[in-house]
Design an enzyme around this catalytic site. Structure first.
Site, short mmCIF file in Angstrom:
data_model
loop_
_atom_site.label_atom_id
_atom_site.label_comp_id
_atom_site.label_asym_id
_atom_site.label_seq_id
_atom_site.Cartn_x
_atom_site.Cartn_y
_atom_site.Cartn_z
N SER A 1 -35.63 18.52 28.85
CA SER A 1 -34.38 17.77 28.77
C SER A 1 -33.31 18.69 28.20
CB SER A 1 -34.56 16.52 27.89
OG SER A 1 -35.54 15.67 28.45
N CYS A 2 -32.76 19.50 29.06
CA CYS A 2 -31.83 20.55 28.61
C CYS A 2 -30.40 20.05 28.55
CB CYS A 2 -31.90 21.76 29.54
SG CYS A 2 -33.51 22.57 29.58
N GLY A 3 -29.62 20.68 27.71
CA GLY A 3 -28.18 20.50 27.70
C GLY A 3 -27.56 21.82 28.14
N ARG B 1 -29.53 18.32 21.55
CA ARG B 1 -30.30 18.32 22.77
C ARG B 1 -31.65 19.02 22.61
NH1 ARG B 1 -29.68 14.74 26.03
NH2 ARG B 1 -30.51 16.03 27.71
#
Length: 278
Positions: free
Chosen positions: A70-72, A101
């Site tokens: 779950s990258c930003g 994040r």
């Protein structure tokens, strides 16, 4: 009748499974030595094919292939195309704004990964190559550079893997001008990240037909498409031959961009990689 004196307490001794019923008889209180601390990492079966054998092996309901990051992601640019270190500086503020994040371990210095990708700073690398490698770099786009991870604190293995990488490059019509050691600050890492901290070096790669065999470009024929294709093959072939399990990993190897990343928290990236501050 005077009570029996207690025995001296050994250093680092702790109470364990003590039955106190006998104290009424004034018997000496038993002591046992500390057990060695448990290493949680070693209590989990690991996948030997993963990088440095660090990822957990499939077991029970767990399978690494089912993990989803779950990258930003943030993007900073100069709309007029003017190169400036201010772009990299602004990216630092953007990166730190995405700290939420990422995850951290039990020790907040252990992050789950963060990094920065930027265009190759040509003037910076020209200076570094002349000082550290004693060679002149060709024009932008005519050489490639990237960050490559090697097994930590193992000079013999490092030398062997560098030779394998260089031999593959030679077979592809490329040439490794030299290796620059990336300045980092490992003192900011947590125990988990520090235990797997790699040696990080930068290979400077050119097309032999264009650069020649000396320490300065000979301006021979340059085929951009062939250069990019051979760089791709070099990355794949080196990874296949040396393998991730031996702590080898190519973050990037490109004539256009370079990636600085690691098992870091967002605020650690610029403090760990000194290059990003120059």
């Amino acid at each position: 009748m005077a009570p029996t004196p207690l025995p001296s307490i050994p250093e680092n001794a702790t109470l364990k499974n003590v039955n106190f019923n006998h104290l009424a008889n004034d018997d000496p209180l038993p002591y046992v030595e500390d057990e060695p601390p448990m290493n949680g990492f070693d209590q989990v079966e690991r996948d030997p094919k993963s990088w440095a054998g660090a990822a957990p092996a499939p077991q029970g309901l767990y399978n690494f292939e089912n993990e989803i990051d779950s990258c930003g992601v943030g993007f900073v640019c100069q709309i007029k195309g003017i190169k400036s270190h201010k772009i990299v500086s602004d990216a630092r503020q953007l990166l730190c704004a995405m700290t939420h994040r990422g995850a951290v371990g039990a020790d907040s210095r252990d992050g789950d990964g963060a990094g920065v990708m930027t265009s190759i700073p040509h003037n910076f690398f020209v200076r570094e190559a002349e000082r550290d490698l004693g060679c002149q770099l060709p024009a932008p786009g005519q050489y490639a550079v990237g960050n490559v991870f090697f097994k930590q604190r193992d000079p013999a293995t490092l030398k062997e893997h560098q030779k394998l990488f260089t031999d593959i490059a030679n077979e592809l019509g490329l040439r490794v001008l030299g290796w620059r050691r990336v300045p980092t600050d490992g003192s900011i890492l947590g125990p988990a990240a520090s235990s797997k901290e790699p040696d990080i070096l930068q290979p400077f790669v050119v097309l032999r037909a264009h650069y020649g065999d000396g320490n300065a470009p000979q301006d021979g024929s340059f085929d951009e498409k062939r250069f990019e294709r051979q760089l791709y093959v070099l990355r794949k072939a080196a990874t296949h031959k040396i393998t991730l399990a031996k702590s080898f990993y190519v973050c990037s190897l490109s004539s256009k961009n370079i990636v600085y990343k690691g098992q870091l928290t967002c605020p650690q990236v610029y403090n760990y990689y000194h290059d990003l501050n120059h």
